[in-house]
Structures are given as C-alpha cells and as structure tokens.
Design a protein around this motif. Structure first.
Motif, PDB file in Angstrom:
ATOM      1  N   PRO A 178      16.588   4.281 -14.445  1.00  0.00           N
ATOM      2  CA  PRO A 178      17.046   4.401 -13.054  1.00  0.00           C
ATOM      3  C   PRO A 178      16.688   5.732 -12.394  1.00  0.00           C
ATOM      4  N   ASP A 179      16.505   6.794 -13.183  1.00  0.00           N
ATOM      5  CA  ASP A 179      16.215   8.113 -12.612  1.00  0.00           C
ATOM      6  C   ASP A 179      14.723   8.404 -12.502  1.00  0.00           C
ATOM      7  N   ARG A 180      13.918   7.436 -12.788  1.00  0.00           N
ATOM      8  CA  ARG A 180      12.475   7.629 -12.681  1.00  0.00           C
ATOM      9  C   ARG A 180      12.049   7.594 -11.211  1.00  0.00           C
ATOM     10  N   CYS A 181      11.121   8.473 -10.846  1.00  0.00           N
ATOM     11  CA  CYS A 181      10.652   8.530  -9.467  1.00  0.00           C
ATOM     12  C   CYS A 181       9.727   7.343  -9.175  1.00  0.00           C
ATOM     13  N   ALA A 182       9.957   6.717  -8.030  1.00  0.00           N
ATOM     14  CA  ALA A 182       9.079   5.636  -7.586  1.00  0.00           C
ATOM     15  C   ALA A 182       7.850   6.235  -6.907  1.00  0.00           C
ATOM     16  N   TRP A 183       6.699   5.634  -7.155  1.00  0.00           N
ATOM     17  CA  TRP A 183       5.475   6.127  -6.507  1.00  0.00           C
ATOM     18  C   TRP A 183       5.435   5.655  -5.054  1.00  0.00           C
ATOM     19  N   LEU A 184       4.707   6.397  -4.251  1.00  0.00           N
ATOM     20  CA  LEU A 184       4.660   6.135  -2.813  1.00  0.00           C
ATOM     21  C   LEU A 184       3.626   5.063  -2.486  1.00  0.00           C
ATOM     22  N   TYR A 185       4.048   4.115  -1.657  1.00  0.00           N
ATOM     23  CA  TYR A 185       3.159   3.088  -1.129  1.00  0.00           C
ATOM     24  C   TYR A 185       2.820   3.470   0.306  1.00  0.00           C
ATOM     25  N   GLY A 186       1.575   3.339   0.711  1.00  0.00           N
ATOM     26  CA  GLY A 186       1.195   3.632   2.097  1.00  0.00           C
ATOM     27  C   GLY A 186      -0.118   4.373   2.209  1.00  0.00           C
ATOM     28  N   MET A 187      -0.478   5.134   1.178  1.00  0.00           N
ATOM     29  CA  MET A 187      -1.793   5.761   1.074  1.00  0.00           C
ATOM     30  C   MET A 187      -2.127   5.773  -0.413  1.00  0.00           C
ATOM     31  N   ASN A 188      -2.928   4.801  -0.815  1.00  0.00           N
ATOM     32  CA  ASN A 188      -3.210   4.604  -2.238  1.00  0.00           C
ATOM     33  C   ASN A 188      -4.694   4.339  -2.464  1.00  0.00           C
ATOM     34  N   VAL A 189      -5.147   4.805  -3.604  1.00  0.00           N
ATOM     35  CA  VAL A 189      -6.510   4.509  -4.048  1.00  0.00           C
ATOM     36  C   VAL A 189      -6.424   3.357  -5.049  1.00  0.00           C
ATOM     37  N   PHE A 190      -7.130   2.270  -4.765  1.00  0.00           N
ATOM     38  CA  PHE A 190      -7.123   1.115  -5.660  1.00  0.00           C
ATOM     39  C   PHE A 190      -8.498   0.935  -6.297  1.00  0.00           C
ATOM     40  N   ASP A 191      -8.500   0.911  -7.616  1.00  0.00           N
ATOM     41  CA  ASP A 191      -9.710   0.547  -8.360  1.00  0.00           C
ATOM     42  C   ASP A 191      -9.641  -0.971  -8.562  1.00  0.00           C
ATOM     43  N   ILE A 192     -10.255  -1.706  -7.638  1.00  0.00           N
ATOM     44  CA  ILE A 192     -10.142  -3.165  -7.659  1.00  0.00           C
ATOM     45  C   ILE A 192     -10.846  -3.755  -8.877  1.00  0.00           C
ATOM     46  N   GLU A 193     -11.892  -3.094  -9.309  1.00  0.00           N
ATOM     47  CA  GLU A 193     -12.603  -3.571 -10.495  1.00  0.00           C
ATOM     48  C   GLU A 193     -11.692  -3.507 -11.722  1.00  0.00           C
ATOM     49  N   ALA A 194     -10.937  -2.412 -11.870  1.00  0.00           N
ATOM     50  CA  ALA A 194      -9.980  -2.309 -12.972  1.00  0.00           C
ATOM     51  C   ALA A 194      -8.823  -3.281 -12.784  1.00  0.00           C
ATOM     52  N   TRP A 195      -8.448  -3.522 -11.535  1.00  0.00           N
ATOM     53  CA  TRP A 195      -7.370  -4.454 -11.240  1.00  0.00           C
ATOM     54  C   TRP A 195      -7.721  -5.862 -11.751  1.00  0.00           C
ATOM     55  N   ARG A 196      -8.949  -6.258 -11.549  1.00  0.00           N
ATOM     56  CA  ARG A 196      -9.367  -7.607 -11.955  1.00  0.00           C
ATOM     57  C   ARG A 196      -9.325  -7.791 -13.473  1.00  0.00           C
ATOM     58  N   ARG A 197      -9.327  -6.689 -14.197  1.00  0.00           N
ATOM     59  CA  ARG A 197      -9.279  -6.788 -15.661  1.00  0.00           C
ATOM     60  C   ARG A 197      -7.845  -6.838 -16.188  1.00  0.00           C
ATOM     61  N   THR A 198      -6.884  -6.752 -15.308  1.00  0.00           N
ATOM     62  CA  THR A 198      -5.468  -6.770 -15.713  1.00  0.00           C
ATOM     63  C   THR A 198      -4.826  -8.092 -15.273  1.00  0.00           C
ATOM     64  N   ASN A 199      -3.553  -8.220 -15.584  1.00  0.00           N
ATOM     65  CA  ASN A 199      -2.773  -9.389 -15.160  1.00  0.00           C
ATOM     66  C   ASN A 199      -1.660  -8.980 -14.197  1.00  0.00           C
ATOM     67  N   ILE A 200      -1.959  -7.986 -13.333  1.00  0.00           N
ATOM     68  CA  ILE A 200      -0.938  -7.436 -12.434  1.00  0.00           C
ATOM     69  C   ILE A 200      -0.402  -8.508 -11.493  1.00  0.00           C
ATOM     70  N   THR A 201      -1.268  -9.256 -10.859  1.00  0.00           N
ATOM     71  CA  THR A 201      -0.819 -10.286  -9.910  1.00  0.00           C
ATOM     72  C   THR A 201      -0.004 -11.355 -10.617  1.00  0.00           C
ATOM     73  N   ALA A 202      -0.435 -11.746 -11.815  1.00  0.00           N
ATOM     74  CA  ALA A 202       0.324 -12.747 -12.586  1.00  0.00           C
ATOM     75  C   ALA A 202       1.686 -12.202 -12.982  1.00  0.00           C
ATOM     76  N   THR A 203       1.751 -10.933 -13.372  1.00  0.00           N
ATOM     77  CA  THR A 203       3.033 -10.303 -13.713  1.00  0.00           C
ATOM     78  C   THR A 203       3.974 -10.275 -12.512  1.00  0.00           C
ATOM     79  N   TYR A 204       3.403 -10.000 -11.364  1.00  0.00           N
ATOM     80  CA  TYR A 204       4.167  -9.990 -10.111  1.00  0.00           C
ATOM     81  C   TYR A 204       4.855 -11.340  -9.903  1.00  0.00           C
TER      82      TYR A 204
END
Length: 529
Positions: free
Chosen positions: A403-429
């Motif tokens: 609970p005390d962990r800092c949340a990262w900021l959404y609104g200005m982010n760098v996305f490595d889409i190529e690395a994203w495609r190698r994960t299951n982030i959307t499925a986990t969501y």
C-alpha cells in the motif's frame, strides 16, 4: 525690640528697649498647633496616585466576582482581601463547566445564537452562570460546525460539477469547426498531406500519441511541443479521437497546417480491428461502467468533502473514468501496429522543453518509462501511493501489493511497443477486470490508472522526475518556481483544468501562452485567455 524664633515655631517673645529704665519681666505665650503646607502637599500627592489604582482594582474584583457574590458591594470586600483564591476558584469553576459541556448532551432546540456579541448580550441580560455560558457556547459552536460542513459539501459538489462540464466556448469551437469542415474544402484536406504519409510508420522519426476529444487541448499540446523542440521536423503526431469530434479536430489541423511537423488525425470509426479486439474493448467498457456504478451507489455523505482522503471519492466519479478514449491506452499496440516506440501524452499537458532525448532512453527491456520518484524527496510520491487507488481491505489486493508503494505517473510516458508485444500485459489487464467483476467490483476505485498499475507490474522503468511534473490541477499543489520551470512536461492532472473557469490563475498562464488567441475561431467563440 528683639524677636527669638525657633524651628518649631514661635515659643517666646522677648521685648526689650534700650531706652527703658528697667527690664520687663519675660512673658511666655503658647500658640495652638497647625498643619503645615509642607506636610499637606506630599499627602495629597500620594492620594492622587494611589486612588486611581485602587478604583481600577476594585472594579476588576467586582467584575470577576459577579458570578460568586450576591451583590457587587459584598464582592468588594470579599475579593479585595481574598482576590487570588477567588480567581483560582473562578478558573476551576470555568474549567469544570467546560468539561461538563464537552461530555454532556446539548439540546439545541430553541437555541439560535448567530454571533458572539449576541451570546454575551443574552448571558448578561439574564445573569446566567458559567455553566449555562459553557453549554450555550458549545451549542453555538456545534451549529457553526454543521453550517461550515454543509458549505464545504456544497462547494465540493459544485467544484465536482464545474470540473467535468464542457465550457460554452469549447462547445462553440467544435460547432464552428464542424461547420467549416462541411463548407470548406481546405478543412477536409488530407492529413497528413500525401508527401508526408511515409513518415507515419518511419521509425527514424519521433512519434507522439494523443487520445483526446478536446480540440483546444490537442492544439495546445502540439503547439507547445513544436515550439520547444530542437528539431520539430522529426516530430510526427498521431491524434486519435471519437467519431463525434473527428470533423472539428480534422478541420482545425487542416486549416492551421503545421509545416515543420506532421499531424495525423484519425477517428475510432476509421480503425479496422479484429473481432477479438472489438469484443475485448466492449467487455472492458462494460466492467468499468459496473465498477463506476457500484462505487457511486455506495457513496456516503462524508465522501462529498473535497479534502484529505475523500478527495479521491469525487474524482473517481469523473466522466473520464468511463471515457473510451482513456481506456483505449491499454490497446496502443493494436492502435499502432506499425510503430515500435512512442511517447504518449495526455491532452492536459504542456511541453516546456525539448523532449527529443526521450526516444533515446534505454528502458532496460521494460515496456513503459514513467516518473516514479519525485522532485519533493525520497519520502514523497509524485502522484499517489497504491493505497489511493487499490482497495487494501480486500485480501486479493492486500496479499499482492504494497500500500505504501508509489504509483507511477500516467500522462507523459515512453512506450516500447515492440517490447509490449512480447508480454501479456493486455491479457493480464483483462484477467484482473474479470477478477474484479467476480469479487464484487471492489478491488479498486474507478479510473484508468488502478488496473494499469496491476497490469504493468514489473514492466515500469523509472525516469528522471524533471521529465514530468503532475498535479497542477489540484488546490493543494505547491511547487517551487524553479521546479516548475525546470520540468520538461507539466501536467494539469486534477479537476482544475486550465481551460476551465476554476483553473488556477497562478499556473494557467503556462498553458494559455500556447493558445493562438489571434485565431478567427478562437476569437469568435471567446475562448478564455
């Protein structure tokens, strides 16, 4: 004749004459004692000094003893000779009365005290004791507290409504631009021009993505980024909007063409997604609506206090929690299948410095680069902690996250889409969305970030805090001027957006300086400057 005078007065008189034949026998005369003027003057002076002090002392004693004596005359002697003891007794009686008033129940029926002056007048006219004074004071304070709380609740609700309304000027701007799109061929011209189409998928260019239905905000993001870029010719903006806003958004960037950069405007109705993606998007929106409705139905009266921990409750009811464009962030790889690395920007940001080096950042195999640490120190989170987004009273959440962990900021982010495609982030969501549905919709607060914190767990690379300064849309935001000026991107996250009347004047100028107030459509719609 000779006179003999002593210092104590005339004691005797001896009369002699040189011409007399004989001597007269001495005669002794005794005079009565009188008060000398030298003695009277010091006495009068002492009395003149002492009497005023004595009068003031007696007056104070009478006032202090008003509740302990039957009459002022009785009090004079009683307080004059035992003033210290009586003062102590008065304080003890007052303290005892206040404690009794604190612990006792107050019957407020018939008690209408509007001011302290009225309270004093009421007490003195009826000659009531200290206990009555204490109980009436408590009743007055309780009434005032309830009035203040009610006023704060109304302010919170009005603030909440004002932060989510569409200003008349922005509605006018969309209507004027939609009309221009219908009658002006230039407003319908292709974006980008044919000669720049090849840049849309060229990895050598810097690609920026905006998902927005706000024309004015999108134009400000593009304008500020270009003006502060060291090489604006390498910038390619991909603006995705809904079907309703597509025509005014397209018309704006077609009429106000930018020669130094490429801008693509695309509506959601123009994407050709697979059946699987369409089903996933529909399922995602439905669960988010259920979470929002569950949260709304369980609101309590105190949740409308726009302060402290209750601030999150009203924010969670924002229409952005149900916005398709906001939730589509999790589908960025499907939106841009030809891109490998992008910088994602919210529409409520302003770029103050060149951000071209963001595309050169090494994310160390992670999917998203985001600000996690803060400019305000090691013990200060840039946004909020996990406890502000997730429900740690639920065992599923408490057993998996800190609970005390800092949340990262959404609104200005760098996305490595190529690395994203190698994960299951959307499925986990989607898995967590279904789990939330099965768990009574109580795993997190409504919004975009809570499920994203879970889905991107282990895939976030921290970047320097100076890249992204958020929270300028909150009342409590207190940022030093040098920190504000040093930030590459400032984010008006929070309810007080700079295009709203409730926006803070102290920071609004950082946004308005990138608005083209000389534009004909801006002037016609009287956009606030």
């Amino acid at each position: 004749m000779k006179f003999y005078i002593s210092t104590t007065g005339i004691k005797r008189v001896t009369i002699s004459s040189s011409g007399a034949a004989g001597k007269a026998s001495p005669t002794k005369a005794t005079a009565p004692r009188r008060i000398s003027s030298r003695t009277l003057l010091p006495v009068l002076l002492v009395l003149g000094i002492a009497l005023p002090f004595l009068f003031v002392r007696i007056a104070f004693l009478v006032l202090e003893s008003a509740t302990a004596c039957s009459s002022p005359l009785d009090c004079i002697g009683w307080r004059f000779f035992s003033g210290a003891d009586a003062s102590l007794k008065l304080r003890e009686e007052l303290s005892r009365s206040l404690v009794e008033a604190k612990e006792g129940d107050i019957n407020e029926e018939g008690i209408e005290i509007e001011s302290f002056d009225k309270l004093v007048k009421d007490m003195t006219s009826k000659r009531q004791d200290i206990k009555a004074f204490a109980f009436k004071t408590k009743a007055m304070l309780l009434q005032m507290e309830r009035k203040v709380q009610s006023a704060r609740q109304r302010e919170s609700i009005y603030w909440h409504l004002a932060s989510h309304g569409v200003p008349k000027s922005l509605h006018c701007l969309c209507l004027k631009l939609a009309e221009e799109y219908a009658v002006n061929a230039i407003a319908r011209s292709r974006l980008p021009p044919p000669e720049y189409v090849s840049r849309l998928a060229d990895p050598s260019f810097h690609h920026l993505v905006l998902l927005t239905d706000n024309v004015l905000a999108a134009s400000t993001v593009v304008s500020s980024t270009i003006q502060n870029s060291a090489n604006p010719g390498k910038l390619v903006f991909h603006i995705v909007t809904d079907k309703k806003t597509y025509t005014p958004m397209h018309a704006w960037f077609a009429i106000n063409s930018i020669k130094s950069a490429v801008v693509e405007v695309k509506g959601l109705h123009q994407f050709d997604w697979s059946q699987e993606v369409n089903v996933g998007v529909k399922e995602m929106l439905e669960i988010h609506r259920l979470i929002w409705r569950h949260y709304y139905n369980n609101l309590k009266e105190e949740d409308f206090e726009y302060k402290g921990e209750h601030k999150r409750y009203l924010e969670a009811l924002s229409p952005s929690s149900l916005s398709l464009l906001n939730h589509l962030r999790i589908y960025i790889p499907e939106l841009f299948p030809d891109l490998n690395k992008i910088v994602f920007l919210d529409d409520d940001i302003v770029v103050q410095h060149d951000i071209s080096s963001l595309w050169e950042l090494d994310l160390n195999g992670k999917v998203v680069g985001a600000v996690v640490n803060s400019w305000c120190g090691d013990d200060c989170c840039p946004g909020r902690k996990y406890r502000d987004y997730l429900n740690f009273s639920h065992p599923i959440i408490s057993s998996n996250f800190d609970p005390d962990r800092c949340a990262w900021l959404y609104g200005m982010n760098v996305f490595d889409i190529e690395a994203w495609r190698r994960t299951n982030i959307t499925a986990t969501y989607h898995q967590w969305l279904k789990l939330s549905h099965k768990s009574g919709l109580a795993l997190w607060h409504p919004g975009v970030l809570p499920p994203s914190l879970i889905a991107f767990e282990g895939h976030v690379h921290p970047i320097e805090p100076s890249w992204h300064l958020a929270g300028l849309g909150y009342q409590s935001a207190e940022v030093h001027q040098e920190v504000l000026e040093a930030a590459a991107v400032i984010h008006f996250s929070g309810p007080a957006k700079p295009w709203l009347e409730i926006g803070f004047p102290e920071v609004r100028s950082l946004w308005t300086k990138y608005v083209s107030f000389s534009n004909n459509f801006i002037r016609k719609c009287s956009v606030m400057g």
